[in-house]
Write a protein that holds these residues in place. Structure first.
Motif: not given
Length: 174
Positions: A17-24
């Motif tokens: 998830a963090l690889s796809l959306r670092p802002a998470l």
């Protein structure tokens, strides 16, 4: 599902998830510390309530651990949890794990009787692991976990600290 599998699945899900959306992964943690009685301090963050205090010889009520206990506990628990997360990710079975944090200090700096930084003089952490995995594999996962440990970073690198002040006047206007 055993505990190790649960940790591994959660780690991999978060990693993806963090690889796809670092802002998470970005946020702000907020704790509020309020003096309740003398030096006794109540700390609240979300659903958690903690108490910190000082020993009686320092003017406290001994109603809870000192801030230093919480700081060392933050480092030790962050390291221990990080090691277990990496062990699960790398399929290293750990039977038991303990992190001992030792911190040298001089309270003369706190009370202004000596000219030193008031923080720790040195912090050491001792990791004790019980595992059948090869030593090189264990050391590799420890190195990887240390590289990503938030509180090891907080303790080992100077942080940007910014103070803001709000003063509420006790004067009564006529």
């Amino acid at each position: 599902m055993n505990t190790t599998e649960k940790i591994k699945i959660a780690f991999e899900r978060s990693e993806k998830a963090l690889s796809l959306r670092p802002a998470l992964g970005q946020g702000t943690g907020t704790s509020i510390a309020r003096i309740k009685n003398g030096l006794t301090c109540e700390i609240v963050e979300g659903p958690w309530k903690l108490v910190a205090d000082m020993p009686e010889q320092a003017g406290g009520n001994m109603a809870g651990p000192t801030p230093g206990v919480y700081g060392r506990a933050a480092l030790g628990s962050c390291l221990a949890i990080g090691y277990m997360m990496r062990a699960a990710k790398f399929n290293v079975l750990i039977k038991s794990l303990e992190v001992e944090v030792q911190a040298d200090y001089d309270d003369g700096a706190l009370f202004g009787t000596i000219d030193l930084y008031p923080g720790y003089l040195q912090v050491r952490y001792i990791v004790t692991i019980e595992s059948d995995s090869p030593e090189e594999r264990i050391l590799s996962l420890l190195d990887e976990a240390d590289k990503h440990s938030p509180y090891l970073d907080v303790f080992s690198r100077g942080q940007d600290c910014a103070r803001q002040v709000r003063i509420i006047s006790l004067k009564h206007s006529s």
